[in-house]
Design an enzyme around this catalytic site. Structure first.
Site, PDB file in Angstrom:
ATOM      1  N   ALA A 133      -6.312  -4.297   7.158  1.00 26.67           N
ATOM      2  CA  ALA A 133      -7.639  -3.381   7.019  1.00 26.67           C
ATOM      3  C   ALA A 133      -9.059  -3.959   6.515  1.00 26.67           C
ATOM      4  O   ALA A 133      -9.950  -3.015   6.602  1.00 26.67           O
ATOM      5  CB  ALA A 133      -7.167  -2.356   6.083  1.00 26.67           C
ATOM      6  N   LYS A 164     -13.520  -0.451   6.247  1.00 24.32           N
ATOM      7  CA  LYS A 164     -13.454  -1.126   5.185  1.00 24.32           C
ATOM      8  C   LYS A 164     -15.262  -1.890   5.556  1.00 24.32           C
ATOM      9  O   LYS A 164     -15.935  -1.871   5.351  1.00 24.32           O
ATOM     10  CB  LYS A 164     -12.708  -1.566   4.677  1.00 24.32           C
ATOM     11  CG  LYS A 164     -11.746  -1.042   3.845  1.00 24.32           C
ATOM     12  CD  LYS A 164     -11.250  -0.016   4.058  1.00 24.32           C
ATOM     13  CE  LYS A 164     -10.404   0.516   3.324  1.00 24.32           C
ATOM     14  NZ  LYS A 164      -9.122   1.664   3.843  1.00 24.32           N
ATOM     15  N   ASP A 183      -0.645  -5.310   9.746  1.00 26.83           N
ATOM     16  CA  ASP A 183      -1.431  -3.793   9.066  1.00 26.83           C
ATOM     17  C   ASP A 183      -2.822  -5.111   8.518  1.00 26.83           C
ATOM     18  O   ASP A 183      -2.878  -5.781   7.459  1.00 26.83           O
ATOM     19  CB  ASP A 183      -1.288  -3.586   8.011  1.00 26.83           C
ATOM     20  CG  ASP A 183      -2.115  -2.395   7.753  1.00 26.83           C
ATOM     21  OD1 ASP A 183      -3.262  -1.955   7.936  1.00 26.83           O
ATOM     22  OD2 ASP A 183      -2.198  -1.711   6.158  1.00 26.83           O
ATOM     23  N   TRP A 238       1.008  -0.948  -0.007  1.00 26.48           N
ATOM     24  CA  TRP A 238      -0.112  -0.440   0.045  1.00 26.48           C
ATOM     25  C   TRP A 238       1.140   0.926  -0.025  1.00 26.48           C
ATOM     26  O   TRP A 238       1.722   1.558   0.917  1.00 26.48           O
ATOM     27  CB  TRP A 238      -0.601  -0.022   1.107  1.00 26.48           C
ATOM     28  CG  TRP A 238      -2.020   0.670   1.645  1.00 26.48           C
ATOM     29  CD1 TRP A 238      -2.217   1.573   1.296  1.00 26.48           C
ATOM     30  CD2 TRP A 238      -1.933   1.906   2.589  1.00 26.48           C
ATOM     31  NE1 TRP A 238      -3.571   2.910   1.025  1.00 26.48           N
ATOM     32  CE2 TRP A 238      -2.589   2.558   2.298  1.00 26.48           C
ATOM     33  CE3 TRP A 238      -1.014   2.261   3.455  1.00 26.48           C
ATOM     34  CZ2 TRP A 238      -3.215   3.615   3.318  1.00 26.48           C
ATOM     35  CZ3 TRP A 238      -1.808   2.602   4.860  1.00 26.48           C
ATOM     36  CH2 TRP A 238      -2.688   3.270   3.853  1.00 26.48           C
TER      37      TRP A 238
END
Ligand code: LMR
Length: 395
Positions: free
Chosen positions: A210, A243, A208, A127
């Site tokens: 997400a 999200k 991470d 990312w």
């Protein structure tokens, strides 16, 4: 004084949002930024979130400060959602953060003060905000091999081989699930191998996560993080609610610490709170309170879970149908990997020029590395999009 400043490097994902907004063509299609879209191409407020927000507003007696940790009920609930029954309460602490990005930043600063010489290893690719956030926190970075463009899969052996160069105490950033930007994920069989490797090499995982719930379901998606939590002595994890609860602009996330013992973890947690104080003081409360309300109310929780599952299965269906449409229009299986990827993103493997032509000639917007947001695919309209993509490949 401002004359001394050079123009900022634009973020390639956020830049696309502006370009898309300015485009006047009615047929324009946004496959850029990673926000979920429903069949009407809207990013809705989830029904359970709306109901929970109403409850929060009706029951809120005060807006007084909550403290540096934010909403402690939210912290416990989100940690439970992430770690399930792999949670060791004595060694685990959580602070609410302004989004997953806020969590990444304070964790990066914590690691920089704990291990200033450590190198942070980032997947190639990753990312785009990972690198600047780690660098701004004062950490040195390197990349490890990850994605194989020729198969659309993870080069797992090669990944471990490149991580063999890391020194004890170095940090490895891993996407918990739904890798962004590639959509290619470490498999459930590979996570234990990776965990053993990290323990053996004394490397610290920085997970991470997400997109929990956007791949194969809440528990399966958290499987990698849970496997690491069982195996390694120390880890940090950044969690985003943007999200899976659709609360993007409300900025809710969490930073989780797992330490070797409760004394060391408490010390690290105290430092993390003081980093929050220095950066933004306290995180915004509203959507954290809504997420907490959902997670501790069985009715709202199952309503949220059902809606999340519908979003997830819709993305899976779009993946299969788009891979079919591309197979038909291109006469090749080169896009078949789309169906096996998970999460919001996949990279199509187009060149920068082909991506630019799609934008200028067909009003189709995707990130320059040909990352598409699967939730943004036109439904119906996949055949036409596949035709546009094949047309820029063939010329
Ligand atoms: C994305 O990758 O598109 C999202 O995570 C949004 C962002 O902040 O970049």
């Amino acid at each position: 004084m401002f004359q001394t400043l050079a123009p900022a490097e634009p973020d390639k994902i956020l830049q696309l949002i502006g370009l898309f907004r300015e485009d006047q063509r009615p047929e324009k299609l946004d496959l850029g930024v990673g926000v979920y879209k429903d069949p009407a191409r809207q990013t809705p407020v989830m029904a359970a979130v709306r109901k929970a927000e109403m409850k929060v507003i009706e029951s809120q007696a005060s807006k007084s400060y909550l403290g540096l940790e934010g909403h402690t009920g939210f912290n416990a609930a989100i940690t439970g959602l992430a770690l399930g029954d792999h949670l060791d309460p004595a060694r685990t602490r959580t602070i609410q953060a302004p989004g997953g990005s806020g969590a990444i930043r304070i964790l990066a600063e914590l690691l920089a003060s704990a291990q200033p010489d450590a190198v942070v290893y980032l997947s190639d690719p990753t990312w785009p905000n990972h690198l600047p956030t780690m660098t701004a926190a004062g950490l040195n970075t390197k990349t490890y091999r990850y994605f194989d463009p020729s198969t659309g899969g993870v080069r797992f052996d090669s990944m471990l081989e490149s991580l063999s160069a890391a020194a004890p105490g170095d940090i490895v950033v891993l996407h918990g699930c739904c890798h962004n930007p590639t959509g290619a994920n470490i498999s459930p069989q590979q996570w234990p191998v990776l965990a053993e490797f990290l323990v053996e090499k004394h490397l610290i995982p920085f997970v991470d996560m997400a997109y929990q719930g956007f791949g194969d379901g809440l528990d399966v998606d958290a499987g990698g993080l849970r496997c690491l939590a069982d195996a390694v002595p120390e880890l940090v994890a950044a969690i985003s609610c943007s999200k899976n609860f659709g609360v993007y602009c409300d900025r809710v996330g969490a930073a989780i610490l797992i330490g070797r013992n409760s004394r060391e973890t408490d010390t690290a947690f105290g430092q993390l709170k003081s980093l929050a104080r220095r950066n933004y003081s306290m995180p915004p409360n509203h959507a954290a309170a809504a997420v907490f309300t959902i997670l501790q109310d069985s009715g709202l929780r199952s309503e949220w879970h059902d809606e999340l599952d519908r979003m997830r299965t819709r993305m899976l269906r779009l993946r299969t149908e788009f891979a079919d449409a591309l197979r038909q229009k291109s006469g090749t299986g080169r896009f078949d990997f789309l169906a096996s990827h998970r999460g919001m993103f996949s990279r199509l493997g187009l060149s920068l020029q082909q991506v630019a032509r799609l934008r200028s000639e067909k009003a189709v917007y995707m990130v320059g590395d040909s990352r598409i947001n699967v939730a943004g695919l036109p439904d119906p309209g996949l055949d036409r999009l596949a035709e546009s993509i094949v047309s820029v490949m063939n010329d």
